[in-house]
Design a protein around this motif. Structure first.
Motif, PDB file in Angstrom:
ATOM      1  N   TYR A 163       0.814  -1.211   0.000  1.00 23.76           N
ATOM      2  CA  TYR A 163       0.000   0.000   0.000  1.00 23.76           C
ATOM      3  C   TYR A 163       0.850   1.264   0.000  1.00 23.76           C
ATOM      4  CZ  TYR A 163      -2.783   3.830   1.850  1.00 23.76           C
ATOM      5  OH  TYR A 163      -3.370   5.056   2.031  1.00 23.76           O
ATOM      6  N   VAL A 164       0.419   2.232  -0.797  1.00 22.93           N
ATOM      7  CA  VAL A 164       0.902   3.604  -0.673  1.00 22.93           C
ATOM      8  C   VAL A 164      -0.275   4.474  -1.116  1.00 22.93           C
ATOM      9  CG1 VAL A 164       1.968   3.537  -2.999  1.00 22.93           C
ATOM     10  CG2 VAL A 164       2.633   5.329  -1.384  1.00 22.93           C
ATOM     11  N   ASP A 165      -0.456   5.596  -0.455  1.00 20.83           N
ATOM     12  CA  ASP A 165      -1.565   6.483  -0.810  1.00 20.83           C
ATOM     13  C   ASP A 165      -1.162   7.240  -2.071  1.00 20.83           C
ATOM     14  OD1 ASP A 165      -3.747   8.058  -0.931  1.00 20.83           O
ATOM     15  OD2 ASP A 165      -3.341   9.213   0.884  1.00 20.83           O
ATOM     16  N   ASP A 166      -1.284   6.531  -3.204  1.00 20.32           N
ATOM     17  CA  ASP A 166      -0.829   7.086  -4.474  1.00 20.32           C
ATOM     18  C   ASP A 166      -1.611   6.399  -5.596  1.00 20.32           C
ATOM     19  OD1 ASP A 166       0.643   8.589  -6.236  1.00 20.32           O
ATOM     20  OD2 ASP A 166       2.457   7.352  -6.124  1.00 20.32           O
TER      21      ASP A 166
ATOM     22  N   LEU B 256       2.086 -11.475   4.935  1.00 21.21           N
ATOM     23  CA  LEU B 256       3.365 -12.132   4.656  1.00 21.21           C
ATOM     24  C   LEU B 256       4.395 -11.205   3.998  1.00 21.21           C
ATOM     25  CD1 LEU B 256       1.720 -15.436   3.457  1.00 21.21           C
ATOM     26  CD2 LEU B 256       3.214 -15.247   5.463  1.00 21.21           C
ATOM     27  N   GLY B 257       4.386  -9.930   4.409  1.00 19.34           N
ATOM     28  CA  GLY B 257       5.423  -9.008   3.944  1.00 19.34           C
ATOM     29  C   GLY B 257       4.972  -8.039   2.874  1.00 19.34           C
ATOM     30  N   ASP B 258       5.804  -7.016   2.662  1.00 20.61           N
ATOM     31  CA  ASP B 258       5.502  -5.902   1.750  1.00 20.61           C
ATOM     32  C   ASP B 258       4.161  -5.267   2.110  1.00 20.61           C
ATOM     33  OD1 ASP B 258       7.917  -6.254   0.549  1.00 20.61           O
ATOM     34  OD2 ASP B 258       7.150  -6.826  -1.419  1.00 20.61           O
ATOM     35  N   ILE B 259       4.073  -4.828   3.341  1.00 24.17           N
ATOM     36  CA  ILE B 259       2.858  -4.170   3.830  1.00 24.17           C
ATOM     37  C   ILE B 259       2.726  -2.825   3.109  1.00 24.17           C
ATOM     38  CG2 ILE B 259       1.837  -3.060   5.864  1.00 24.17           C
ATOM     39  CD1 ILE B 259       3.834  -6.252   6.228  1.00 24.17           C
ATOM     40  N   LEU B 260       3.837  -2.095   3.026  1.00 20.93           N
ATOM     41  CA  LEU B 260       3.858  -0.824   2.289  1.00 20.93           C
ATOM     42  C   LEU B 260       4.649  -0.986   1.000  1.00 20.93           C
ATOM     43  CD1 LEU B 260       4.566   1.878   5.032  1.00 20.93           C
ATOM     44  CD2 LEU B 260       2.359   0.972   4.255  1.00 20.93           C
ATOM     45  N   ASP B 261       4.465  -0.063   0.081  1.00 21.67           N
ATOM     46  CA  ASP B 261       5.270  -0.010  -1.134  1.00 21.67           C
ATOM     47  C   ASP B 261       6.457   0.927  -0.901  1.00 21.67           C
ATOM     48  OD1 ASP B 261       5.913   1.286  -3.985  1.00 21.67           O
ATOM     49  OD2 ASP B 261       4.972  -0.656  -4.293  1.00 21.67           O
TER      50      ASP B 261
ATOM     51  N   LYS C  71       7.504   3.184  -2.614  1.00 22.55           N
ATOM     52  CA  LYS C  71       7.174   4.568  -2.994  1.00 22.55           C
ATOM     53  C   LYS C  71       6.769   5.404  -1.789  1.00 22.55           C
ATOM     54  CE  LYS C  71       4.222   3.963  -6.575  1.00 22.55           C
ATOM     55  NZ  LYS C  71       3.401   4.308  -7.745  1.00 22.55           N
ATOM     56  N   ALA C  72       6.203   4.746  -0.765  1.00 19.49           N
ATOM     57  CA  ALA C  72       5.786   5.485   0.436  1.00 19.49           C
ATOM     58  C   ALA C  72       7.010   6.105   1.114  1.00 19.49           C
ATOM     59  CB  ALA C  72       5.046   4.556   1.406  1.00 19.49           C
ATOM     60  N   GLY C  73       8.122   5.373   1.115  1.00 21.89           N
ATOM     61  CA  GLY C  73       9.367   5.898   1.673  1.00 21.89           C
ATOM     62  C   GLY C  73       9.943   6.984   0.789  1.00 21.89           C
ATOM     63  N   HIS C  74       9.913   6.722  -0.516  1.00 21.59           N
ATOM     64  CA  HIS C  74      10.445   7.659  -1.497  1.00 21.59           C
ATOM     65  C   HIS C  74       9.709   9.004  -1.410  1.00 21.59           C
ATOM     66  CE1 HIS C  74      12.706   8.677  -5.038  1.00 21.59           C
ATOM     67  NE2 HIS C  74      11.607   8.986  -5.710  1.00 21.59           N
ATOM     68  N   LYS C  75       8.387   8.943  -1.212  1.00 19.39           N
ATOM     69  CA  LYS C  75       7.577  10.165  -1.148  1.00 19.39           C
ATOM     70  C   LYS C  75       7.485  10.729   0.277  1.00 19.39           C
ATOM     71  CE  LYS C  75       3.680  10.035  -3.652  1.00 19.39           C
ATOM     72  NZ  LYS C  75       3.712  10.722  -4.972  1.00 19.39           N
ATOM     73  N   LYS C  76       8.186  10.077   1.208  1.00 18.89           N
ATOM     74  CA  LYS C  76       8.213  10.514   2.622  1.00 18.89           C
ATOM     75  C   LYS C  76       6.806  10.506   3.263  1.00 18.89           C
ATOM     76  CE  LYS C  76      12.698  12.092   2.634  1.00 18.89           C
ATOM     77  NZ  LYS C  76      13.184  11.185   1.562  1.00 18.89           N
TER      78      LYS C  76
ATOM     79  N   TYR D 199      12.487  -0.767   2.382  1.00 16.04           N
ATOM     80  CA  TYR D 199      12.721   0.441   1.589  1.00 16.04           C
ATOM     81  C   TYR D 199      12.128   1.658   2.311  1.00 16.04           C
ATOM     82  CZ  TYR D 199      13.296  -2.917  -2.337  1.00 16.04           C
ATOM     83  OH  TYR D 199      13.676  -3.964  -3.153  1.00 16.04           O
ATOM     84  N   CYS D 200      11.137   1.407   3.181  1.00 12.39           N
ATOM     85  CA  CYS D 200      10.420   2.507   3.846  1.00 12.39           C
ATOM     86  C   CYS D 200      10.975   2.852   5.229  1.00 12.39           C
ATOM     87  CB  CYS D 200       8.946   2.148   4.010  1.00 12.39           C
ATOM     88  SG  CYS D 200       8.035   2.089   2.454  1.00 12.39           S
ATOM     89  N   PHE D 201      11.400   1.851   5.977  1.00  8.08           N
ATOM     90  CA  PHE D 201      11.799   2.068   7.377  1.00  8.08           C
ATOM     91  C   PHE D 201      13.116   1.381   7.683  1.00  8.08           C
ATOM     92  CE2 PHE D 201       7.110   2.240   7.657  1.00  8.08           C
ATOM     93  CZ  PHE D 201       6.933   3.422   8.364  1.00  8.08           C
TER      94      PHE D 201
END
Length: 339
Positions: free
Chosen positions: A31-34, A73-78, A80-85, A115-117
């Motif tokens: 998930y990413v709000d995008d 089972l993993g990859d809760i966020l995408d 891109k969420a980290g990339h877009k802060k 990639y996010c945290f």
């Protein structure tokens, strides 16, 4: 013939038995709000916001079934969420659709989560407080828990040895040396990770990893303690270990070593993984069920993918909602290995 043991299946259709407990499962919402994106090769649409709706629907379904625990089972966020802060906000969105409705959620660490945290933040977010309290290392992401008497779930960290966020500088150095030795594309810094590699060697890419020696020792002692206590074990890791259940390029670097260890314990009944968005299923030679659920991320518009698994004395029963794998079978009845 008088001393024949009674069949493990008193009812051949297994209809009269009631389950001991059930658990909820899905993988790779990313998930990413995008707005919608696509995979690296631009061959598949990724519906990031739809994943949050799937989480909401799954959560409500799991509550209705009174699941003993629920596992992503993993990859809760995408990434891109980290990339877009916006990773903190996106994580809150996910928690709002999961933990808010039920206390028994468990998050396996995927590459996109890393990639996010940083690891330390993921430990705070993913590892339940009761398990964090006993951990000496602030970056450890593997643990085990028992949602029901006689059963233990083991959450593994497939990126313990990895290039992207290893659990130690030594593990990172080892990962880089392994990638350099096995994958000339990595060594040359090429965009195409897989050019010229044998199918087997495609696992040696930056988005995979390995289970380190210390985690393997811990896994062995956890399985032994469980065996001694007559518990059956279900293993959860973001990265698959058995190729027929997935593709060659979504495998743990040391899959064979991990699988050999699991085979040496007759109480391991299933290995659940994500990472391969198409999903897959296969039973290995020892009778372990390898279950890789398709990712909600790459479902068609309005399509979901999640399931409830009922646990009986002699078998697991999968009740799946939405998308199932097309390249492999996806059985609903999974007989357990005889201990």
């Amino acid at each position: 013939h008088h001393n024949r043991t009674p069949s493990r299946y008193p009812d051949p259709n297994m209809t009269n038995l009631s389950p001991l407990f059930c658990y909820g499962v899905l993988s790779d919402p990313q998930y990413v709000d995008d707005c919608d994106g696509s995979n690296h090769k631009k061959t598949t649409i990724r519906r990031h916001r739809q994943s949050l709706q799937t989480l909401k629907e799954a959560s409500m379904s799991f509550n209705k079934h009174s699941t003993a625990c629920n596992i992503i089972l993993g990859d809760i966020l995408d990434g891109k969420a980290g990339h877009k802060k916006i990773h903190e906000k996106c994580m809150q969105d996910v928690l709002g659709e999961t933990v808010k409705h039920s206390p028994n959620w468990h998050f396996v660490t995927g590459n996109h989560d890393l990639y996010c945290f940083p690891r330390e933040h993921l430990q705070e977010k993913f590892v339940p407080k009761i398990h964090r309290a006993t951990m000496k290392e602030s970056n450890r992401l593997y643990y085990d828990f028992s949602p029901h008497a006689g059963y233990r779930f083991v959450i593994l960290d497939g990126f313990d040895v990895s290039e992207l966020s290893a659990s130690s500088p030594e593990h990172e150095a080892h990962a880089k040396a392994l990638l350099t030795a096995k994958n000339p594309n990595y060594a040359a810094g090429l965009d195409d990770w897989y050019a010229g590699l044998s199918p087997y060697d495609t696992r040696f890419c930056q988005s995979n990893g390995a289970i380190g020696a210390e985690q393997l020792r811990w896994l062995e002692s956890t399985l032994q303690t469980s065996l001694d206590a007559d518990e059956k074990c279900i293993i959860c890791c973001h990265i698959p270990t058995y190729e027929p259940s997935t593709r060659p390029d979504t495998m743990l670097w040391n899959a064979e070593e991990v699988l050999a260890l699991l085979h040496s314990f007759p109480n391991v009944v299933a290995y659940m993984a994500g990472h391969d968005h198409s999903g897959g299923y296969a039973q290995d030679s020892a009778g372990i069920h390898h279950i890789v659920p398709p990712a909600p991320l790459e479902c068609a518009e309005g399509e979901v993918s999640y399931g409830t698994i009922e646990v009986f004395e002699s078998h697991l029963k999968m009740h799946w909602t939405g998308k199932v794998p097309t390249e492999t079978v996806w059985p609903s009845l999974l007989p357990m290995r005889l201990i």
